[in-house]
Design an enzyme around this catalytic site. Structure first.
Site, PDB file in Angstrom:
ATOM      1  N   ASP A   1       8.574  -3.748   2.378  1.00 38.33           N
ATOM      2  CA  ASP A   1       7.667  -2.667   1.978  1.00 38.33           C
ATOM      3  C   ASP A   1       7.615  -2.628   0.450  1.00 38.33           C
ATOM      4  OD1 ASP A   1       6.003  -0.514   2.063  1.00 38.33           O
ATOM      5  OD2 ASP A   1       7.508   0.934   2.735  1.00 38.33           O
TER       6      ASP A   1
ATOM      7  N   ASP B   1       0.559  -3.815   1.874  1.00 34.37           N
ATOM      8  CA  ASP B   1       1.839  -3.718   1.166  1.00 34.37           C
ATOM      9  C   ASP B   1       3.072  -3.735   2.059  1.00 34.37           C
ATOM     10  OD1 ASP B   1       1.275  -1.247   2.253  1.00 34.37           O
ATOM     11  OD2 ASP B   1       2.141  -0.118   0.602  1.00 34.37           O
ATOM     12  N   GLU B   2       2.922  -4.025   3.339  1.00 31.69           N
ATOM     13  CA  GLU B   2       4.118  -4.093   4.184  1.00 31.69           C
ATOM     14  C   GLU B   2       3.898  -5.032   5.365  1.00 31.69           C
ATOM     15  OE1 GLU B   2       5.241  -0.630   6.507  1.00 31.69           O
ATOM     16  OE2 GLU B   2       3.292   0.288   6.123  1.00 31.69           O
TER      17      GLU B   2
END
Length: 375
Positions: free
Chosen positions: A30, A124-125
């Protein structure tokens, strides 16, 4: 907080305490305050300052906040006016999604250096299954550390990681040592970790479900574990079986590299409320363009068009139409959205946001779309 150590197993697959070791090794990566961190990276004047991506001092909502802003209680989905009130020095920055997507691709290339089992959740993860990996590294926390270091080297950004034997616990672990840290939840620690965790912090339990659980006297994982399967199914439907399993730290979901996208959408918050049909109609055109450009770039189309309207009092309504065949052109997408909008007029109050979403997605090669449209 769980220590950053990995499971040490003997040749029989048991750890030092004799607990059966999990077969899978899952990492959840993350990025830390991703959008805001990219903006601070690219603009030195923003570094060390409270930054909000999206919205403005007067309108909209925060899409992302830097850690400096979070210290004042600013977070994503917070109304910009409220964010500014909490942090008078807050700096609003327009999002640059083309840049975020490019950085995200760099990060995913780093993941691919270690495994092909990558399940992106957003820009983003992502989850990674490194049980078997390209460098034959036995310790999952070592892989997580290598990935985080490589991300820092390539992008200049910090990432946090969670390591565990299942996706749920890997996700929870990635929050334990944020920012720029990592943690592991071993099979030995998993059940106790879940039992002690407040259900409102469970990934996938939203505010409404958490409130319902609280009314039923379910405040912690331990309370949830004490509930029978029939009771949970009666009160939570199909999700009841999931809550029954996760309360026992059981999550067998695989990392799915080809997880299908469910929808494509775009929305915009206006500087001033819109009350007339023609100005509202005009606002739909750039939204249809954004959605269709994304579809064309990835050979997608969809059968369901949904219009989202947020009024001045923050009430949200949606209107949808599902077709027999996929949408064939940007013009058709816009026409459908406009017809849905027309059905809501005359509007009872000003409109502050409009959005268009295309769902029931199918793969639709561009040439096929063009031929069908031409016929």
């Amino acid at each position: 907080m769980v220590d950053d150590v990995d499971v040490l197993t003997d040749e029989n697959g048991r750890d030092k305490q004799g607990v059966e070791a999990a077969v899978r090794k899952i990492i959840h990566i993350d990025m830390d305050a991703f959008y805001a961190s990219v903006e601070q990276r690219d603009n030195p004047e923003l570094r060390g300052k409270p930054v909000a991506v999206g919205g403005s001092a007067a309108r909209g909502v925060v899409a992302a906040a830097s850690y400096e802003a979070r210290a004042f209680g600013v977070h994503s989905a917070l109304a910009s006016v409220t964010a500014k009130r909490r942090c008078p020095d807050l700096i609003f920055v327009k999002p640059r999604f083309d840049v975020y997507r490019a950085v995200s691709q760099q990060i995913r290339s780093i993941f691919a250096e270690h495994t092909d089992l990558i399940e992106p959740l957003s820009l983003d993860e992502a989850y990674l299954d490194v049980t078997t990996n390209k460098h034959n590294i036995a310790i999952a926390t070592e892989i997580a550390a290598l990935i985080r270091a490589r991300i820092k080297e390539v992008t200049g950004l910090n990432a946090s990681a969670g390591v565990s034997y299942c996706k749920f616990l890997a996700k929870m672990a990635s929050d334990l040592n944020k920012p720029n840290g990592q943690a592991v939840i071993t099979p030995k620690h998993g059940p106790a970790f879940v039992e002690a965790l407040a259900v409102k912090k469970f990934h996938g339990v939203g505010p409404a479900t958490a409130a319902k659980m609280e009314r039923l006297g379910i405040l912690t994982g331990s309370d949830l574990k004490a509930c029978s399967l029939p009771f949970l199914q009666e009160n939570f439907g199909k999700a009841g079986a999931w809550y029954h399993r996760i309360a026992r730290a059981i999550d067998d979901r695989p990392v799915q590299p080809d997880r299908p996208r469910k929808s494509i959408g775009a929305e915009d918050t206006f500087d001033t409320d819109v009350v007339e049909f023609e100005p509202a109609k005009a606002e739909l055109s750039p939204l249809a363009t954004k959605v269709w450009q994304y579809c064309e770039a990835r050979d997608f189309s969809g059968k369901t068009v949904t219009l989202k309207i947020k009024y001045a009092d923050f009430k949200i309504i949606t209107r949808s139409r599902t077709l027999v065949a996929p949408v064939r052109s940007e013009g058709q997408l816009l026409e459908l959205a406009v017809s849905l909008l027309a059905g809501t007029f005359p509007t009872p109050k000003g409109i502050r946001l409009l959005g268009i979403t295309l769902s029931s997605l199918v793969t639709e090669p561009n040439q096929q779309r063009q031929l069908s449209f031409g016929l």
